[in-house]
Design an enzyme around this catalytic site. Sequence first.
Site, PDB file in Angstrom:
ATOM      1  N   LYS A 148     -13.126  14.928  15.864  1.00  0.00           N
ATOM      2  CA  LYS A 148     -13.544  14.291  17.108  1.00  0.00           C
ATOM      3  C   LYS A 148     -13.806  15.379  18.139  1.00  0.00           C
ATOM      4  O   LYS A 148     -12.898  15.881  18.779  1.00  0.00           O
ATOM      5  CB  LYS A 148     -12.460  13.322  17.586  1.00  0.00           C
ATOM      6  CG  LYS A 148     -12.356  12.083  16.683  1.00  0.00           C
ATOM      7  CD  LYS A 148     -10.946  11.538  16.575  1.00  0.00           C
ATOM      8  CE  LYS A 148     -10.810  10.593  15.391  1.00  0.00           C
ATOM      9  NZ  LYS A 148      -9.950  11.102  14.294  1.00  0.00           N
ATOM     10  N   GLU A 166      -5.855  -4.127   1.472  1.00  0.00           N
ATOM     11  CA  GLU A 166      -5.937  -5.055   2.597  1.00  0.00           C
ATOM     12  C   GLU A 166      -7.152  -5.982   2.520  1.00  0.00           C
ATOM     13  O   GLU A 166      -7.293  -6.877   3.339  1.00  0.00           O
ATOM     14  CB  GLU A 166      -6.009  -4.263   3.920  1.00  0.00           C
ATOM     15  CG  GLU A 166      -4.719  -3.550   4.312  1.00  0.00           C
ATOM     16  CD  GLU A 166      -4.592  -2.160   3.695  1.00  0.00           C
ATOM     17  OE1 GLU A 166      -5.305  -1.871   2.704  1.00  0.00           O
ATOM     18  OE2 GLU A 166      -3.774  -1.365   4.195  1.00  0.00           O
ATOM     19  N   TRP A 194     -18.361  12.417  16.677  1.00  0.00           N
ATOM     20  CA  TRP A 194     -17.715  12.686  15.405  1.00  0.00           C
ATOM     21  C   TRP A 194     -18.518  13.661  14.576  1.00  0.00           C
ATOM     22  O   TRP A 194     -19.738  13.569  14.492  1.00  0.00           O
ATOM     23  CB  TRP A 194     -17.563  11.389  14.608  1.00  0.00           C
ATOM     24  CG  TRP A 194     -16.367  10.593  15.030  1.00  0.00           C
ATOM     25  CD1 TRP A 194     -15.387  10.968  15.891  1.00  0.00           C
ATOM     26  CD2 TRP A 194     -16.044   9.275  14.602  1.00  0.00           C
ATOM     27  NE1 TRP A 194     -14.470   9.969  16.031  1.00  0.00           N
ATOM     28  CE2 TRP A 194     -14.850   8.919  15.249  1.00  0.00           C
ATOM     29  CE3 TRP A 194     -16.642   8.356  13.734  1.00  0.00           C
ATOM     30  CZ2 TRP A 194     -14.225   7.688  15.059  1.00  0.00           C
ATOM     31  CZ3 TRP A 194     -16.023   7.143  13.543  1.00  0.00           C
ATOM     32  CH2 TRP A 194     -14.826   6.804  14.198  1.00  0.00           C
ATOM     33  N   THR A 246       0.856  -1.180   0.000  1.00  0.00           N
ATOM     34  CA  THR A 246       0.000   0.000   0.000  1.00  0.00           C
ATOM     35  C   THR A 246       0.890   1.227   0.000  1.00  0.00           C
ATOM     36  O   THR A 246       1.914   1.265   0.680  1.00  0.00           O
ATOM     37  CB  THR A 246      -0.893   0.061   1.246  1.00  0.00           C
ATOM     38  OG1 THR A 246      -0.046   0.181   2.393  1.00  0.00           O
ATOM     39  CG2 THR A 246      -1.737  -1.180   1.378  1.00  0.00           C
TER      40      THR A 246
END
Lengths: 560, 560
Positions: free
Chosen positions: A452, A339, A457, A195
Site C-alpha cells: 500500500k 467461507e 496498491w 479455517t
Amino acid sequence: MSPPREDAVLSTMQDVPLLISRILTHGSSIHGTSQVITWTGEAEPQRRSFAEIGARAAQLANALRDELGVRGDDRVATLMWNNAEHVEAYFAIPSMGAVLHTLNLRLPPEQLVWIVNHAADKAVIVNGSLLPLLAPLLDKFPTLEHIVVAGSGDRSVLDGAHAQVHEYEELIAGRPTTYDWPELDERQAAAMCYTSGTTGDPKGVVYSHRSIYLHSMQVNMTQSMGLTDQDTSLVVVPQFHVNAWGLPHATFMTGVNLLMPDRFLQPGPLAEMIESEKPTHAAAVPTIWQGLLAELTAKPRDVSSLTQVTIGGSACPPSLMEAFDKLGMRVCHAWGMTETSPLGTVARPPAHAVGTDEEFAYRLTQGRFPAGVEARLSGPGGERLPWDGESAGELEVRGPWIAGAYYNGPDGEPLRPADKFSEDGWLKTGDVGTISPDGFLTLTDRAKDVIKSGGEWISSVDLENALMSHPDVAEAAVVAVPDEKWGERPLATVVLKEGSTADFESLRAFLASDVCKIAKWQLPERWTIIEAVPKTSVGKFDKKVLRRRYAEGELDVTKL
Amino acid sequence: MSPPREDAVLSTMQDVPLLISRILTHGSSIHGTSQVITWTGEAEPQRRSFAEIGARAAQLANALRDELGVRGDDRVATLMWNNAEHVEAYFAIPSMGAVLHTLNLRLPPEQLVWIVNHAADKAVIVNGSLLPLLAPLLDKFPTLEHIVVAGSGDRSVLDGAHAQVHEYEELIAGRPTTYDWPELDERQAAAMCYTSGTTGDPKGVVYSHRSIYLHSMQVNMTQSMGLTDQDTSLVVVPQFHVNAWGLPHATFMTGVNLLMPDRFLQPGPLAEMIESEKPTHAAAVPTIWQGLLAELTAKPRDVSSLTQVTIGGSACPPSLMEAFDKLGMRVCHAWGMTETSPLGTVARPPAHAVGTDEEFAYRLTQGRFPAGVEARLSGPGGERLPWDGESAGELEVRGPWIAGAYYNGPDGEPLRPADKFSEDGWLKTGDVGTISPDGFLTLTDRAKDVIKSGGEWISSVDLENALMSHPDVAEAAVVAVPDEKWGERPLATVVLKEGSTADFESLRAFLASDVCKIAKWQLPERWTIIEAVPKTSVGKFDKKVLRRRYAEGELDVTKL
C-alpha cells in the site's frame, strides 16, 4: 429481514424448508442405483448404491440417537478419508438435526485439539487408518464421549481411552433402515469446518441446511460443474476440505456416481483408479494434478474417460492446463474458500470466446460469479472499484452460501472481525484482483501481500513474475516494508542463478523496460540478494518470514 | 416451522434473501451482452441486451412508483405477448415489491373480468395489438387506475376510458436507469397466475420470490433444461402461461439468449425466425410443434441450429417425437402445471438407458422428479401406492415451488379446497399415473376421468386407446357412470367407422383378447354408439358433456 406486512398479498406457495435430509431422500430413491465407489487398494473396490447409502445413513442416525445419545445440535466430528462411510456420516448427522464437524487430518495436533474443544465435539467417527493420529490426543478432549471406528487399522492404540469405543459396522448393524428425519429450520446449523489461518486461532464456519442445499443446486447448474447421472466424479479433494467442494451433496441431487480414493492419494493409485473405474470428472488441487501428470508421463495409462477436471485451491499454472488439454482432460478453474461453501467462481469461458484465441485466457482466470454470489472490489481506501478488468482491489462477496461471521467468539457470540467482514455484512476474502465487465475474476495477490504505497496498491505478484522472467533470476519475492513518506514500499528479494552477474540497477531497468512495463512509481528502491525464498509447508512463498527478517535487520538491503 | 432453539449452534452464513431483483442484477451485469431478441415481422428483429433490459426495468420501476403511484404489494397486470417489454415488466414489478399479474389473453372475456377484479389490479401494461381485447371490458374494472400501452396498435379504442392511459416508451424515457431495489422477505408475493379451471371460478396461484428463485436454479440444472450462455431459447410458450415455464427468470441467471416471437405464433413466422436467428432450444406445447412440422414438410428450411425442444402442456405423441428426432430436434418431455411453477418433471433418460432400446420409452414418460419436488401416489381409498411402474394413483407433490393454497377465498383467507390440497399440505395434482422405481412419472388419466369401481381404479384412457386400436372404431370415449353395486362403472361411447358392422359383444371380446389384455373386471357393460366425441375448445375429449348426456337419459345405452 422484517416479516411481510399483515395486509400484504401472501404467496400461496408451500413452506418447505431446504434440508439435507431431502437431498438424501431424493438421491437414495430417485437415483438409488447410482454408486459410491471406494478404492480399497485391493483388486475390487467397495461399491455401494445410493439406496444402500440412504439405508445405512438411517441406521447410523438411529445408532447415534439410541446408542450414543446424540441429541439436538450435538456436534459429531469425522476424522476420515473420502469413502462411503464418510458420505453416510455427511447425510446422517445433519439430517437428524446434529452438526457434522469435519476434522482436517493434515492439521498440526495442537490445532486439532483446539478445534475439537472449541466445537465441543461429543463424538468422533474415525477411520481405523487414522487412529495413530487421534489416539495420542484423546486425553485432551474432555467433551468427547464416543469414538466410532470405521475400516481397517489397529484398535489397540485406543486401549485406556476415557471415551467409549464403537465399531462402525457393529454399531449400525440390525438397526432400522429408515429414520423419521425431523422438519428442521433450514437456517439451522448442519455442518462446520474450521479455517486454518496462519495467524491467530482457527475460525469455525458453520454451514446451514439452507446454504448447503442452495450451494448444491448451484454446483449442478450448467455453468458450474454441471454433471449428470452419466458422469462419475473422482473426488480427490478431501471431504474435510470445505465439504469436498460440495460434491457429495450435489451428486445426490442428480445421481452422479462418486469415486472415492480413501487414503490412496498417491499418483500411482490415482492413475490406476482412473484407468479401471473410468471417471468422467475429477476435482483436486493443482499439486495432485502435477503429480498425476508426472506419473502418466512416466507410465502411460488409458485415462481417456476423464474429460473434465475441476481445479481449485490455488491457481493452475498455464503449462499444467496445456499439458492436461493435450491428454484430453479439460481443466476448469474454480475459486472459493472455506467461507464460501466453497464455490465462488467457475471459469467456463463466455459464449463469445468459445473456440477463439480468447478462450484460454478466460480459462486461466479464477472464473465467473454465478447467480447467488454478488461481488465487489474494495480499493486501498475502501472505495468501490469498477469492473474494468484493470482496477485491482480486495474482493468482497455476499450471498446465501457465504459466511457472515465465525462460530462462537470468546463471549459466545458470533465473531465478526473487521478485517474479515465489512460493516454491511459482506465477506472480505483477503484476495486481491480484478473483475472484467462480464464478471470474470482474476486474482493477483493476497491482500496481506500487496504493497500500500501512497494510497495506491502495488501487486507483489506482478513484480515477482516480472523479476522471475529475467534470465539471471532464479526466484524472487517482493514484500511490503514500512516507508515514512509512502506508508509502504516494495522490497525486492532476489535469488540469482549461479554465475549471474546482474546488478540491481539492471534488474530495475528491466522491470521498467518495454518487456515488463512496470509503472515507474511501482519500481522497488530496496533490493537484496537472498539464497532462497523461504517457503511454507505446502510450498508457497512464506513472506511473513521475509518481513520479519527485514524488520529484525537480518537482510543486507541496498537502496537505489 | 418453529425458530431454532436459543442455545442451538447458529449457522454463521449470511442471511441473503432469494429475490428476483438479484436475478435481474446478475443477468444485466455478468451477462449484460446476452440478448432478448423480439420478432417484429419486419426484416430485422428488435435486439436488446440484458444490460439494456436491466436499465429499462429500473426506468419502468421508477415510472410505476413516481408516475403511477405503485406502492407496496399493488398488483400490476400484463396483457402482453412474449417480448422484451414483457421481460422488463417481469423483472421491474416484483423487484420493486409489487406483484406481477400475467393475464391470459386467450381466456373468455368474462373470466378476464373476474380475474382482474379478484386480483384488484391497479394498473395494466398492454400490447397495442391487444387493445381490441381490453377496451370493451374497461368499464368492468373498477380498481384499474392506469393503462400503459406498449408497441404498435390503434389507441383510439381507449378514448373515454376512466383509467389514465400512458405510452410505455414515453413513460420510461429519461428516468433513472437504476433503482434501489428493496430487501424484501423472500416469501413475499412476486407474481400471480390464475388457473382456468373448467368448473368453478378461476383460482389464483401466488408465486413468491423464493419459489421463483429456486425454480429458476432448478431450470438451469443439468437434468432440467440445462442451457448455457451458448444457447438461444425460442420461447413460444406464452409469458402469461405459468411464467413461460420459468425461462425469462432462468435465462437471466445463466445468460441464455431469449428469442421472443411476440404475436407471430403461426408456423410460417416460427420457421422463419428459427432459420434466421438460429435458436438452439425451443419450448412450446405439442400443437405448436404439430403445426411447425407440417410447415417444414411443406416448405423445408434450415432449422439445424435447433437441437433441443422442450414439450409440455400435454403429452407429445410418439409419432411427433420421432418426426422431430429425424429433423435433428431432440424432444424432451416435461410435466407441470400452474400450481407447480411449473417444472415438476423432465424426461431426461437415466444413464443406463442412454443409447439403448429403453431410451425412447423413458423419453415418452412425463419425466423424472428433480431434487426439490417430492412425489407420492394416492390410491382410490387415499392409500399410498408403491413406485413400481404399475400401481396407478393420483399424483401428489410437495416442494418449495409447489402451491399449498389459492389466493383469497371468499373470506379473504387462502383457499385450500380438499380436492386440491391434502390435509398435510401436499398438492393433489388431479393427474393419475404411475411412478417407476427410478422416479419417472407416466400419466394416464385425469383423476376426474378415472372410474372408481369397487375400491379400484379403471383407466378410461387405457380403455379408449384399446378401443381405438380396433379397425372398425373411429373414436371412443369412456366415462364413469354411477353403479349401485360397484359405485362407478365404465360407459363406452363409440364412434364407428363408416360401413362398420362391429357389435358391442365383439368389441368387448376384442378388449378382453390377447391384443388388448384388459382385465375382465375392467370390461365395460354399458355401451352406446355416438356420432362424434364432444370436444373442448382446445380439441380434448369433453367428457363432462358425455356424463351429462348420460345422466339426462339422452344416450341409448345397451347393457351386456
